[in-house]
Design a protein around this motif. Sequence first.
Motif, short mmCIF file in Angstrom:
data_model
loop_
_atom_site.label_atom_id
_atom_site.label_comp_id
_atom_site.label_asym_id
_atom_site.label_seq_id
_atom_site.Cartn_x
_atom_site.Cartn_y
_atom_site.Cartn_z
N GLN A 49 -6.32 -6.74 -0.91
CA GLN A 49 -7.29 -7.81 -1.07
C GLN A 49 -7.38 -8.70 0.16
O GLN A 49 -8.46 -9.11 0.57
CB GLN A 49 -6.92 -8.68 -2.29
CG GLN A 49 -7.07 -7.94 -3.58
CD GLN A 49 -7.02 -8.85 -4.80
OE1 GLN A 49 -7.87 -8.77 -5.67
NE2 GLN A 49 -6.04 -9.72 -4.86
N THR A 50 -6.22 -9.02 0.72
CA THR A 50 -6.24 -9.97 1.83
C THR A 50 -6.57 -9.29 3.16
O THR A 50 -7.11 -9.93 4.05
CB THR A 50 -4.89 -10.70 1.95
OG1 THR A 50 -3.86 -9.73 2.07
CG2 THR A 50 -4.63 -11.53 0.71
N GLN A 51 -6.25 -7.99 3.27
CA GLN A 51 -6.55 -7.27 4.51
C GLN A 51 -7.21 -5.94 4.18
O GLN A 51 -6.58 -4.89 4.28
CB GLN A 51 -5.25 -7.02 5.30
CG GLN A 51 -4.55 -8.29 5.76
CD GLN A 51 -3.05 -8.09 5.91
OE1 GLN A 51 -2.28 -8.22 4.96
NE2 GLN A 51 -2.63 -7.72 7.11
N PRO A 52 -8.48 -6.01 3.79
CA PRO A 52 -9.15 -4.80 3.27
C PRO A 52 -9.26 -3.69 4.29
O PRO A 52 -9.48 -2.54 3.92
CB PRO A 52 -10.55 -5.31 2.89
CG PRO A 52 -10.51 -6.78 3.01
CD PRO A 52 -9.37 -7.14 3.90
N GLU A 53 -9.11 -4.02 5.57
CA GLU A 53 -9.39 -2.99 6.57
C GLU A 53 -8.14 -2.31 7.09
O GLU A 53 -8.20 -1.55 8.07
CB GLU A 53 -10.19 -3.61 7.72
CG GLU A 53 -11.58 -3.99 7.25
CD GLU A 53 -12.36 -4.75 8.32
OE1 GLU A 53 -13.19 -4.12 8.98
OE2 GLU A 53 -12.15 -5.96 8.48
N LEU A 54 -7.02 -2.52 6.43
CA LEU A 54 -5.80 -1.84 6.82
C LEU A 54 -5.95 -0.33 6.65
O LEU A 54 -6.58 0.14 5.71
CB LEU A 54 -4.62 -2.31 5.96
CG LEU A 54 -4.12 -3.74 6.17
CD1 LEU A 54 -2.96 -4.01 5.21
CD2 LEU A 54 -3.69 -3.96 7.60
N THR A 55 -5.35 0.43 7.56
CA THR A 55 -5.24 1.87 7.35
C THR A 55 -4.07 2.11 6.39
O THR A 55 -3.27 1.22 6.12
CB THR A 55 -4.95 2.60 8.67
OG1 THR A 55 -3.65 2.22 9.12
CG2 THR A 55 -5.98 2.25 9.73
N MET A 56 -4.00 3.35 5.89
CA MET A 56 -2.92 3.68 4.96
C MET A 56 -1.56 3.45 5.59
O MET A 56 -0.63 3.00 4.93
CB MET A 56 -3.04 5.15 4.52
CG MET A 56 -4.29 5.44 3.70
SD MET A 56 -4.38 4.51 2.15
CE MET A 56 -5.79 3.46 2.45
N ARG A 57 -1.46 3.74 6.87
CA ARG A 57 -0.17 3.54 7.55
C ARG A 57 0.18 2.06 7.66
O ARG A 57 1.32 1.66 7.43
CB ARG A 57 -0.21 4.14 8.96
CG ARG A 57 0.51 5.48 9.06
CD ARG A 57 -0.47 6.61 9.15
NE ARG A 57 0.16 7.91 9.37
CZ ARG A 57 -0.41 9.05 9.03
NH1 ARG A 57 -1.58 9.04 8.41
NH2 ARG A 57 0.18 10.19 9.27
N GLU A 58 -0.81 1.27 8.02
CA GLU A 58 -0.57 -0.16 8.12
C GLU A 58 -0.25 -0.75 6.76
O GLU A 58 0.62 -1.62 6.63
CB GLU A 58 -1.81 -0.86 8.71
CG GLU A 58 -2.05 -0.54 10.18
CD GLU A 58 -3.42 -0.97 10.66
OE1 GLU A 58 -3.59 -1.15 11.88
OE2 GLU A 58 -4.34 -1.14 9.81
N LEU A 59 -0.95 -0.26 5.75
CA LEU A 59 -0.68 -0.73 4.40
C LEU A 59 0.77 -0.47 4.02
O LEU A 59 1.45 -1.34 3.45
CB LEU A 59 -1.61 -0.02 3.40
CG LEU A 59 -1.41 -0.39 1.93
CD1 LEU A 59 -1.80 -1.83 1.67
CD2 LEU A 59 -2.22 0.54 1.03
#
Lengths: 152, 152
Positions: free
Chosen positions: A15-25
């Motif tokens: 929700q707060t960082q919708p543009e994260l990649t799966m790795r960053e997530l």
Amino acid sequence: MDLDDSDKRILRALQTQPELTMRELADVTGLSHSPCWRRLQRLQADGAITPRRFVIDPEAVGYEILAFCFVKISHHQRDRLRAFEDAVAQVPAVMQCYSLSGEYDYVLQVIAASVRDYEATVKNALVELPNVQSINTSFTLKRVKHSLNVPI
Amino acid sequence: MDLDDSDKRILRALQTQPELTMRELADVTGLSHSPCWRRLQRLQADGAITPRRFVIDPEAVGYEILAFCFVKISHHQRDRLRAFEDAVAQVPAVMQCYSLSGEYDYVLQVIAASVRDYEATVKNALVELPNVQSINTSFTLKRVKHSLNVPI
DNA sequence: GAAACAAGGTCGCTATTGCTGACCTTGTTC
DNA sequence: GAACAAGGTCAGCAATAGCGACCTTGTTTC
């Protein structure tokens, strides 16, 4: 649905960082990418999150009117309610519809390009819905907050 | 914002088929991938669409209560209104807030895990907002429709 | 009718990414 | 101590996003 701390961290990050990649997530949630991805799949399968999508802002594409529309219906038998609910869900201008406790039976959130357009929608689509007794409109003047972010 | 037919086709496709790749999006909208991609960038830059994101379903993560909360405020001077609006936007449980014409000044859409939780939110967060005179709650019984798809 | 401009089309490229599988490790429960 | 659940590690590949350069077409402007 039960959510543990990792699930919650994932949902918060989405929700707060919708543009994260799966790795960053995976990084920000403190998981490695495999279990993180497995959880994300599970959350989607369980219906906790929709597929990744773009969300259109009605205001930005020309819908200047947003109104709340309070509906009383004529007959409260189960199948008559169903008839109304099924029909109202088909009206594109109706973004939301909830049944209510209290004075009114339903509240609808309706968008329209203009007051004229709104009037046409009410006249052509809403009052023609099955089982409608009366409709009472309350116009919004300003959007103060409109969030998709659920507190987690 | 002005949208031509191609923009509209793109927006329609994004809503009805959120999981299309950029190439597929170009196909279904009848553009080749470069101009399609340029348009998508422009639509994002213009704020017509949010970045691609997952949307969380409040019901699926345990928010059983959704209530409409009608607020009257005490003072209608511009800066007093601002104070209320800025503060209400900070309350996580408030998903939406619109100012209204008519009897009430604002309507809030509030989520809560339970009636007890709702009561706590109203007591601890909402009535404590600046400039609030009264709060009137209408509980929803059932979600009939909740759409993110704007008619285009 | 020539020039300028806007928009789409074509082609090509690359690093990133999503997605997956296989297998090991750790911790907890029974 | 056996069984099970969940996370970790490692490796890999095809698909994809995200460009950039350049050409073509159609329309407007002078």
